[in-house]
Design an enzyme around this catalytic site. Sequence first.
Site, mmCIF file in Angstrom:
data_model
loop_
_atom_site.group_PDB
_atom_site.id
_atom_site.type_symbol
_atom_site.label_atom_id
_atom_site.label_comp_id
_atom_site.label_asym_id
_atom_site.label_seq_id
_atom_site.Cartn_x
_atom_site.Cartn_y
_atom_site.Cartn_z
ATOM 1 N N ASP A 13 -66.297 15.770 -26.921
ATOM 2 C CA ASP A 13 -65.686 16.707 -25.989
ATOM 3 C C ASP A 13 -66.471 18.021 -26.078
ATOM 4 O O ASP A 13 -67.352 18.194 -26.923
ATOM 5 C CB ASP A 13 -64.182 16.886 -26.262
ATOM 6 C CG ASP A 13 -63.454 17.362 -24.996
ATOM 7 O OD1 ASP A 13 -64.123 17.862 -24.073
ATOM 8 O OD2 ASP A 13 -62.221 17.255 -24.927
HETATM 9 C C1 BGC Z 1 -61.924 18.814 -21.860
HETATM 10 C C2 BGC Z 1 -62.384 17.471 -21.332
HETATM 11 C C3 BGC Z 1 -63.349 17.686 -20.180
HETATM 12 C C4 BGC Z 1 -64.507 18.536 -20.689
HETATM 13 C C5 BGC Z 1 -65.574 18.786 -19.632
HETATM 14 C C6 BGC Z 1 -63.078 19.748 -22.156
HETATM 15 O O1 BGC Z 1 -62.653 21.041 -22.448
HETATM 16 O O2 BGC Z 1 -61.136 18.599 -23.020
HETATM 17 O O3 BGC Z 1 -61.287 16.698 -20.936
HETATM 18 O O4 BGC Z 1 -63.783 16.462 -19.677
HETATM 19 O O5 BGC Z 1 -63.992 19.796 -21.098
HETATM 20 O O6 BGC Z 1 -65.152 19.694 -18.703
#
Ligand code: BGC
Length: 731
Positions: free
Chosen positions: A286
């Site tokens: 993530d």
């Molecule tokens: C979130 C993810 C997301 C990623 C990209 C993160 O902060 O937890 O779910 O896909 O950002 O934007």
Amino acid sequence: MWRFLILFCFVNIHKNIYSQLVYKDSMQPIETRVQDLLKRMTLKEKILQLNQYTFGENDNPNNIGEEIKNIPADIGSLIYLNINPEIRNNIQRKAIEESRLGIPILFGFDVIHGLRTVYPIPLAQACSFNPKLITAACRMAAKEATLSGINWTFSPMVDIARDARWGRIAEGYGEDPYLSGVLGAASVKGYQSESLSNPYSIAACLKHFVGYGMSEGGRDYRPTDISKQALWETYLPPFEMGIKSGAATIMSSFNDISGIPATANHYLLNDVLKNKWNFKGFVVSDWNAIEQLTYQGVAKDRKEAAYKAFTAGLDMDMRDNAYGEFLEELIEGNKISEEQIDSAVVRILRLKFHLGLFERPYTTIVNEAERYLQKEDVKLASLLAEESMVLLKNQNKLLPLSPSVQNIAVIGPLAKNKTDLLGSWAFRGNPKDVETIYEGLEKEFGNKIRLNYALGCKKEGNDISGFEEALKVAKTSDLIILCLGEDKSWSGENASRSTIALPRIQEELLTHLKKAEKPIVLILSNGRPLELARIEPHVDAIVEIWQPGIAGGSALAGILSGRLSPSGKLSVTFPRTTGQIPIYYNMRQTARPYGNMGNYQDIQTTPLYPFGYGLSYTNFTYTNARISSNKVRKDEKLTAEVTIINTGKSSGKETVLWYIADPVCSISRPIKELKHFEKCYLLPGESCVLRFEINPYKDLSYVNSSGVRFLESGKFILYVGTEKLIFEVVE
Ligand code: BGC
């Protein structure tokens, strides 16, 4: 003869050109191409494939990141925040023309519930219990995404969420592992279609692996304490189902699981995902999650964080460049080997080949009018919105509205609101595209019914100056449609709340309007279940419309007028008060199920509305439930069936939910577990027979804390509607 000569020459020329470049030869099997390419890559080039940078405008307020000015031509992937296919093609041209091997970039973006044609939030979609509709919606989103230059979405989220204080509950399919697994798989099927190489396919990403929904106290990014038993029976199954449906990638979660962050969790990423489940796709971290291992207290610096994540099985580093900075050093220091790098690179290259990026690196440019908001797509968004809406209360059959209603007061902060109906994670949704509740009503009733509008109050704050005007409007109308709910920023990422009640001012507006002594239809638009204990007794009807996206206005108005019949059922339990959390239908048995033992003293123990609850305008009678045998051997199958009759006066859709219960097992099981569901449409007087083919090893078995499935003989109970069937599993 000359034709053969030409063919011979052509084949040879083709062979000569590509004999050096097997990886560019689309006639070769993908695995051969991957190995050929890998062999040609330098260590630096390989490591760059394991990195994902961001490019463009970042409108995720939680991810305030620096725009990447100088993208290396060899970068593996970009989160492409702009969605402009022309800019995207220019970046891709740099990769194809300026990098030594011409490896295309993989462009990812969060397409969560539609790109421009925004449809309901996933929690709402799940209330439709309609996987086919979800597949169709995701396919439509994939088309808009590919036309915008996106190849990969970070969706679906299949985190089980049982604490509505956690804002991300909006992004998943609710509290039940089976429902989440089925809908997650439906979504993967929509994004990826029959083949990833289809020009309108994008790669799906199951997230967040795993247990993120258990964040302590509903506070985002917090640790979780999940037993191995809970992991295997509740949190892992939707991921396993998503992988079986072919999901190309997985995103690890931010949280730690009983002390080991998911980002560096060898057991989960290597042992379970890659070894036990034989997952051939890749794992992406993530956002910034590798660096965050230092904040989580398991790595002393970014280098150690990179080491821990990489050796745990995490293939791609989203955004923080820890792999870019340290993997080479880690090889030099003999901490990791180049073979380990290779096995991660292979997974990423494999997806690029499957997506056809080597053959078609560029996005075909079509004009914006053809790219987004196609008529049939808006219709699909409206249908999904309609099937997601849940009729929670309908006292004295107030709905559908009687033809005698001539004046309606439309009141509340959500009545003319466009922005919040989009919900969270709709970065490319445009409020201009949204049909409001008020507009939907206008369209539905034309000049047959007069609409009298008043704002009443804002979503929060203390300003009650609009109360009197609202009351005046209410008094001069036959009925009040009161539109309350949440701001879209109150759910989604980093949007935890200590209470799931609406702000006090909205509750006070309702109390004030009671003075008009008119029937009240409450319309709720929100991204989580709400605490309705103080509101519910004062209204005659409640329709939960969630955050329906761009086309919820007409869908709701159709339900209110009776043109459409509500059919949504809750994908998540509504507690009476926040203090009841966690509360979900598939809890385990209590040790004292009698009397009033173990219940709260100050409120009822039951939820206000349980999972699977939802009213209709018609009545469905369940009858003639039977089972092919009341004894089954473990290796045999059983068929259960039930007849559903529409005994009401209007047509409607009914979702039939089949639950099993295993009253005695060596591990105490949930009171009941959803195992199958189906939806049918019936005209008044019509009936249908629905079946559930039970495969004991699949539907009746359980899992232990090591992830081993087992099936015990003994009595089982099958519930469908009001019917109950008992049967026995024998050796
Ligand atoms: C979130 C993810 C997301 C990623 C990209 C993160 O902060 O937890 O779910 O896909 O950002 O934007």
